[in-house]
Structure formats: C-alpha cells, structure tokens
Scaffold this active site. Sequence first.
Site, PDB file in Angstrom:
ATOM      1  N   ARG A  10       0.812  -1.214   0.000  1.00  0.00           N
ATOM      2  CA  ARG A  10       0.000   0.000   0.000  1.00  0.00           C
ATOM      3  C   ARG A  10       0.845   1.265   0.000  1.00  0.00           C
ATOM      4  O   ARG A  10       0.331   2.346  -0.245  1.00  0.00           O
ATOM      5  CB  ARG A  10      -0.900   0.018   1.243  1.00  0.00           C
ATOM      6  N   ASN A  22      -5.329   5.646  10.845  1.00  0.00           N
ATOM      7  CA  ASN A  22      -5.330   5.952   9.408  1.00  0.00           C
ATOM      8  C   ASN A  22      -6.327   7.076   9.188  1.00  0.00           C
ATOM      9  O   ASN A  22      -7.396   7.077   9.799  1.00  0.00           O
ATOM     10  CB  ASN A  22      -5.804   4.747   8.580  1.00  0.00           C
ATOM     11  N   LYS A  25      -1.380   2.590  -2.755  1.00  0.00           N
ATOM     12  CA  LYS A  25      -2.318   1.792  -3.544  1.00  0.00           C
ATOM     13  C   LYS A  25      -3.744   2.299  -3.426  1.00  0.00           C
ATOM     14  O   LYS A  25      -4.463   2.386  -4.407  1.00  0.00           O
ATOM     15  CB  LYS A  25      -2.240   0.320  -3.105  1.00  0.00           C
TER      16      LYS A  25
HETATM   17  C1  AGP Z   1      -3.446   3.814 -11.002  1.00  0.00           C
HETATM   18  O1  AGP Z   1      -2.326   3.212 -11.517  1.00  0.00           O
HETATM   19  C2  AGP Z   1      -3.261   4.611  -9.796  1.00  0.00           C
HETATM   20  N1  AGP Z   1      -2.434   4.007  -8.851  1.00  0.00           N
HETATM   21  C3  AGP Z   1      -4.431   5.440  -9.320  1.00  0.00           C
HETATM   22  O2  AGP Z   1      -4.629   6.409 -10.307  1.00  0.00           O
HETATM   23  C4  AGP Z   1      -5.784   4.769  -9.004  1.00  0.00           C
HETATM   24  O3  AGP Z   1      -6.362   4.275 -10.171  1.00  0.00           O
HETATM   25  C5  AGP Z   1      -6.708   5.806  -8.327  1.00  0.00           C
HETATM   26  O4  AGP Z   1      -6.130   6.235  -7.134  1.00  0.00           O
HETATM   27  C6  AGP Z   1      -8.100   5.292  -8.091  1.00  0.00           C
HETATM   28  O5  AGP Z   1      -8.104   4.191  -7.241  1.00  0.00           O
HETATM   29  P1  AGP Z   1      -9.364   3.258  -7.092  1.00  0.00           P
HETATM   30  O6  AGP Z   1      -9.617   2.633  -8.415  1.00  0.00           O
HETATM   31  O7  AGP Z   1      -8.958   2.257  -6.052  1.00  0.00           O
HETATM   32  O8  AGP Z   1     -10.507   4.118  -6.660  1.00  0.00           O
END
Ligand code: AGP
Length: 608
Positions: A27, A99, A603
Amino acid sequence: MCGIVGYIGQRPAAAYLIEGLKRLEYRGYDSAGVASIVSGKLRIVRSIGKVAALETKLGGRALSRMGIAHTRWATHGKPSVRNAHPHADCHTKVAVVHNGIIENYQELRISLEQRGHRFRSETDTEVIAHLIEEEMKTAPFEQAFTYALKALRGAYGIVAISSDDPTKLLAARKSSPLVIGIGRGEMFIASDVSAIVGDVKRIVYLDDGEVATVSQGGYDVRTLNHRKREKDEVELERDWMVAERDGYQHFMLKEIFEQPKSFTDAMRGRLLVREGRVRLGGLRAVETRLRRIKRIVIVSCGTSYHAGLVGEYLLEGVAGIPTEVEMASEFRYRKPIIDRKTLVVAISQSGETADTLAAIREAKSQGALTIGIVNVVGSAISRETDAGVYCHAGPEVSVASTKAFTSQLAILSLLAVYLGQGRGLAPKLATKIVKALAAIPKQMEEVLQEAKSIKVLAKRYAQQDHYLYLGRKYNFPTALEGALKIKEIAYVPAQGYPTGEMKHGPIALIDASVLSVMLVPRDSVYEKNFSGLEEILARGGKVVAIATAGDLAIKKKATDTIFIPKTIEMFAPILSVIPLQLFAYFVAVERGYDIDQPRNLAKSVTVE
Ligand code: AGP
C-alpha cells in the site's frame, strides 16, 4: 496508504503483527511501528523505512500476547521515528494507531497543551492519545475512548490499547476501513483483510460511526452513543491473502499477464453468448429504477477515471443514454446538478478511494441512484452504493493499476449492453458486441506474446525525456492511461492527448527528443489518425504506433509498430492498453525503479 494491524489472543503477538504489516507493504508507507503491553507497561518500537527494519529493531524483544502495529504514509510531519505510529499520551499509558486525517487536530492540540499535555510528534494522530488520557482522568479506558472520538473531526480508522486494561483492543471507524478477524481464542483487527493472518475464517467489517471492543474471546460493536450493533459475519476469501508473485519479477508484470483470466472472470455468468445478452445479478434490486434513468454520471479517479472515459463512449454509443464522466475529487465540490433520474456510477478498484466515496455520498444526498463498479468485495463503496457489479479481478497488489482497468472496461461494456437491452438495442448489434467480448481473452493472450518485442522497444526508448501518448475517440482515454502508467512508475514526464487536438498547440513540442506513442487501430477515425501520424513524422518526431494486425501502411510509416488483433472499434482500448502497460513496465525496469511501490504513491487513497 497507512496500514493497521492488531492482535489479541493466546500466542505471542509479534510474529502476527510483523507478518500483517508485511502484507500491507504494497500500500506504500515510509515508517512502521508496534506497541504492546508487557508486564503491565506499554512498550513501543518504531522505525523509518521498511517493516524489515522494524523487525530488526524489535530484535528478540518479546511482546505480549496482544499488540497493535502500523505502517505510516506521512500526511502531517515528515517521515521520522518520532512521527511514526503508535503514538502515546504523556504518561505512556495509551498507544494509538490511526489511518486518515484529524481535521481539527491543531485546535485540539492547543487546548490539550493548555491543560498541560506534552506532545512529542508533529502528527495529527498524537492528539487522540492525549484526548483519551485526558478523559481517563474521570472515566475508564473504554468510555474515555468514545468520549475522545466525539471530539474528533475528519476521517479515521483507529485502534488503541492502554496499560490500564491490557485485555482489550479498542477500535473505531469513520471513513477509513477496519475489519475484525475472528479466530479460535484469538482476534485480529486490520485496515485491510489481507493483513489478517492466522487461522481466521470469518470477518466483520466495521461501518462508519462504530466503535468495537475486541478481546481474546470475542468482540462487541456499538455506536458512539453506546447503542449495540448486531454485525454480519462474512466468510474470509482466502484469495485475497495469498497474493504471491508466482515467479514473476514484480506484481505489476504478474497482473498484466493475468488479464486474460481476470477479464474472463469479470464476464463469468454475465455474458450469455448464445442468447446475445447480458445478465447482471448485482443490479436486479434496482432494475425498475434503472429503467427510468435519463442520464448517467460516472465518478472515479486516476486509472478508474480513464476507464470511465471509455465508459462514456460505450454507454452513449450502445445504450443511448447521455453520459458524463467526472473526476470524483472535482465532482464533490462542484454542486453537481443531479436528481432521481440520474444514475451515478462509481468506479474504483479499491472501493475505498475517499474522493469517490464522497462523490457517491453527495449523489445519494441529492436522490440519485448509485451503483458501484468495484473490485474489492465488501469495501466502503460497494457497501454504500445502492447496487453494483464486482470486477472479480482478484487482488491487485501493484500500485500501478493494470488488470483492474481492463476488468472495469469489461463491466462497463456489459453495463452498456445491459442498459441497451431495455432501450431498443438491436439484437443483431447486441449479438455482435457479445461475441466480440467473448473473443477478448484469447486476443489478450496474443498481445501478451508481444512482450519480448515491447521490452526491446522499451530498452531503445527508456532514456527519452518526454513521452506523448496520442489517441482518438475510444482510444483517447487509453492514451491518458498510457501516460499515467509511465509517469507513476518510470517518473518521466508524459502527456496523454487527443490526436485531433495536436495542431491546436502541443505539436509545437515535437522534435527528435520527444517520443510519440500513437494509438492507430483500423477504426472510424483511422484516416484522421494516419494524417496526425504523418504530421508528427514530418516535424522530425519519432512514433511508436499501436496498430491493427496486418496494417502494413502504418508499419511502413511509423518508426516502430506494435500490432494488436482486430476487434470491433469499441473494444480496441481493452487490447491497446496492454502494450502501453508493458512498455511503461519495461521502461521503469530499465531505469531501475521500485516497480510495485513507486515513490510518493499509495495503492488506495483513503484521504483527500
Ligand atoms: C493507477 O495506476 C493509480 N495508482 C491510481 O490512479 C488509481 O487508479 C486511483 O487512485 C483510483 O483508485 P481506485 O480505483 O482504487 O478508486
């Protein structure tokens, strides 16, 4: 983002806590720590860097049979040992991991300091420990914990322990996930199911506004006003706990190669090829309302936003419903005009993205029907939307999203046909679409066979200073996604742009130092794209073209060409994104970066 693990049971806690933290490493974090109550005294060990460094620092020192642990991703105060969690009160009786973000921490800190509390860190979290300490002057630990929560504004997933009562872990959730793991004679608590180790078969998700008391023998969940909550226990899906690299050098590569399977899983039981139809069981409960909707608004972030942009073409083109896509972070502050006839679709891999969750809440408050296209089962977005369709892509560990994107496109394609079925979508066209979808996994395999030649290209172009990704219509969002991938893992400036807009400005950038990656499949805008490609070459630019198999005209023109199999226009992005994922991956490997945990990124983005 930050990660939480807690354990209370019959066995030494240290091994479980460290293993749990390791499972949360993907993460993203900058420091880590553990706290336990040993012989009636609070023991806290923290370190910056990887969990392995914490493990070394912990050395042979025993923790008791209970404890809490945390991986921190800095929000207030730089990464350092003193800012790492757990945080304690003045007399080191209470330890807290957290968090989220406490929005009113400054005013709380000032008032606590005026009452004599001494702070050791720059974090917002530390106020929680002091607030509990303050309340414990007149109330026992459990009550003091709830009183302290009432003073907090913002988002939190909190777990606290106190040397006054070493038989309990206290936890609370508001906009930041927490899950309780039920073992035999032992209990876990974590911010993510993947961090729950040991023999756990059932779990309980905490909801916003809930406070849990977790002891060796069980758990008790209440509201902030002490009203008892009956919670559903659900079976823990083992899949999510055993994400291994399976011999691949990185999770990202493994996940790119998993796409034929994840795409198949997304369609399983939903695509009725022989009947030329789509069935979406997750939407059955809202079928009647879906029939009445007049407009769709998609809200999402990052890669999921790019999937939404493809979805806009699909939903308008196939289902004939006016569709808009908006970054959730903008939507939530725009006073959007929506009503009961608006369908708001949240797309999210994690299902925990704070902005997307806030957008859904805003939409619901205005009466819209909300559905989720979510990968993580049981996540906040999946629980807060009226209905939804899971992606079933399996755990996506790499920070750079790959297989989740193509699974989201699978679901959006299914959704477009599903909504079109009730709105005059011609059966012949529906059959054509359904057949094309069924053929995609095999075609993905073919694209993946190009990995070796894409690696060669990546080596050739790895030291470029700037990349331009160009596409049109269905493939414009793919261009954005290609640029995002290379930015986030290879740290190279890259721009995604619609090919047709080049002449309105960005073509001025073109010279030999810029590499243009152009998406030029044989589709309804092929000729236009072809001229765009020629214009770039005429200005001394280099072009890597992603073209339809057998297109010799492009092969002759472009500096380099990668072929993808022929599919119908609307599904080209599902295939064309794969070479872009591989290209970004190999460029990043060539540059020597940390592929699965790129700098500054997490993540799942559970704070604003
Ligand atoms: C994608 O490679 C990214 N790490 C990021 O843009 C991600 O797609 C975005 O934070 C949205 O996350 P989610 O799909 O978990 O909502």
